[in-house]
Design an enzyme around this catalytic site. Structure first.
Site, PDB file in Angstrom:
ATOM      1  N   ARG A  66       0.886  -1.181   0.000  1.00 14.60           N
ATOM      2  CA  ARG A  66       0.000   0.000   0.000  1.00 14.60           C
ATOM      3  C   ARG A  66       0.915   1.219   0.000  1.00 14.60           C
ATOM      4  O   ARG A  66       1.710   1.405   0.921  1.00 14.60           O
ATOM      5  CB  ARG A  66      -0.911   0.009   1.228  1.00 14.60           C
ATOM      6  CG  ARG A  66      -1.617   1.345   1.407  1.00 14.60           C
ATOM      7  CD  ARG A  66      -2.701   1.320   2.451  1.00 14.60           C
ATOM      8  NE  ARG A  66      -3.873   0.632   1.941  1.00 14.60           N
ATOM      9  CZ  ARG A  66      -5.080   0.706   2.496  1.00 14.60           C
ATOM     10  NH1 ARG A  66      -5.268   1.451   3.571  1.00 14.60           N
ATOM     11  NH2 ARG A  66      -6.095   0.053   1.974  1.00 14.60           N
ATOM     12  N   HIS A  98      -7.657   1.009  -6.277  1.00 17.51           N
ATOM     13  CA  HIS A  98      -7.804   0.118  -5.109  1.00 17.51           C
ATOM     14  C   HIS A  98      -8.465  -1.186  -5.583  1.00 17.51           C
ATOM     15  O   HIS A  98      -9.608  -1.483  -5.240  1.00 17.51           O
ATOM     16  CB  HIS A  98      -8.653   0.819  -4.047  1.00 17.51           C
ATOM     17  CG  HIS A  98      -8.558   0.197  -2.691  1.00 17.51           C
ATOM     18  ND1 HIS A  98      -7.745  -0.882  -2.392  1.00 17.51           N
ATOM     19  CD2 HIS A  98      -9.199   0.513  -1.513  1.00 17.51           C
ATOM     20  CE1 HIS A  98      -7.878  -1.193  -1.120  1.00 17.51           C
ATOM     21  NE2 HIS A  98      -8.744  -0.368  -0.570  1.00 17.51           N
TER      22      HIS A  98
HETATM   23  N1   CP Z   1     -11.249  -0.093   2.540  1.00 18.40           N
HETATM   24  C1   CP Z   1      -9.966  -0.118   2.958  1.00 18.40           C
HETATM   25  O1   CP Z   1      -9.012  -0.286   2.165  1.00 18.40           O
HETATM   26  O2   CP Z   1      -9.824  -0.075   4.305  1.00 18.40           O
HETATM   27  P1   CP Z   1      -8.451   0.173   5.085  1.00 18.40           P
HETATM   28  O3   CP Z   1      -7.915   1.516   4.646  1.00 18.40           O
HETATM   29  O4   CP Z   1      -8.831   0.125   6.528  1.00 18.40           O
HETATM   30  O5   CP Z   1      -7.483  -0.924   4.697  1.00 18.40           O
END
Ligand code: CP
Length: 308
Positions: free
Chosen positions: A107, A134
């Site tokens: 990420r 995403h």
């Molecule tokens: N929806 C999502 O990616 O949640 P987080 O940012 O908590 O990983």
């Protein structure tokens, strides 16, 4: 070896196979404790690096639990504790990590970091969110929609609010799975034009309509996200709130959609900003199923990447 970098970079056949596999693995775990190993252990002996340059609840925990259920080992790493891009190039980091681990989930902020990691790693790399897209979230959302309402083909999805990275992955999915997207939001926050072009090039009807109630008419699902994303400057908060307030998903907007339309949100949410609590907790909301399905969808993605 397969990288999972984006939905538009993965074939529809592979995406469909992963969705099917995710649903089968979910069914196989019904009634089992979360910590119990799956009957199959396809990740036995595999070490998975989960690297976060931004905060995360769902992505971090669902990848960790999912890999362990399949017999894998995980290490969760913070970008700031590593030499990632500061002190060592991304390319060299990728080469080094590939000597220690069997798969890298990253990420990060800039999509270029992800792409450089994938170019130089000799193990699969998964996109756990960038400022641009995403894809893991939308794979979970496809599992969620299908388990509630069946195939996506020909459906009308309405994205209300900021045309952000999550919206981009929805547009990629629209192209690959054959559904339509209506975007409603202010012009300054329009979706990524390349993602719009991709969806249209695959036959998807992508409409931009500034009127939120008109946009919602006949929707099969209404989707939104936070008004201020992780990568947006704090100084933009007030301006964004003013711009996006008319696009709040509330009872009036849901009332324009089909009676069986779903409300979707990837979470985390700011209740009573982008969506009212009435909608979030209402009978059409599937937001916590989306969160759960991160686990099952990503297990399928891990298996596809590793070919196991
Ligand atoms: N929806 C999502 O990616 O949640 P987080 O940012 O908590 O990983």
């Amino acid at each position: 070896m397969n990288h999972f970098l984006d939905i538009d970079k993965t074939s529809p056949a592979d995406l469909t196979a992963m969705i099917r596999n995710a649903r089968a693995m979910k069914d196989a775990r019904i009634g089992k404790p979360k910590g119990m190993a799956d009957a199959e252990q396809p990740l036995a002996g595999r070490m998975i690096a989960l690297i976060f340059e931004k905060p995360s609840t769902r992505t971090r925990i669902s990848f960790d639990v999912g890999a362990r259920q399949m017999g894998g080992e995980t290490m969760v790493l913070s970008g700031k504790d590593m030499q990632l891009g500061h002190g060592e190039s991304i390319a060299d980091t990728a080469r080094v990590l590939s000597r220690y681990v069997d798969l890298i989930m990253l990420r990060t902020f800039d999509e270029a970091t992800l792409l450089e990691m994938a170019e130089h790693a000799t193990v699969p790399v998964i996109n756990g969110l960038t400022d641009t897209s995403h894809p893991c979230q939308i794979m979970a959302d496809i599992v969620t929609y299908e388990e509630h309402r069946g195939p996506l083909k020909g459906r009308k999805f309405v994205w209300s609010g900021d045309g952000n990275n999550v919206c981009t992955s929805w547009l990629h999915a629209a192209g690959q799975f054959g559904f339509d997207v209506t975007f409603t939001g202010p012009e300054t926050l329009d979706p990524n034009p390349r993602a719009v072009e991709f969806a249209r090039s695959k036959g998807s009807n992508v409409v931009i309509d500034r009127d939120p109630l008109r946009a919602a008419q006949g929707a099969d699902a209404i989707v939104t996200d936070t008004w201020v994303s992780m990568h947006d400057p704090e100084s933009a908060r007030e301006r964004r709130h003013n711009q996006l307030r008319p696009y709040q998903v509330n009872g009036a907007m849901m009332g324009e959609a089909k009676p069986d339309a779903l409300f979707m949100h990837c979470l985390p949410a700011h209740r009573n900003e982008e969506a009212t609590s009435e909608v979030m907790d209402g009978p059409q909301s599937v937001i916590f199923d989306e969160s759960e399905n991160r686990l099952h969808a990503q297990k399928a993605i891990l298996r596809w990447c590793l070919g196991v």
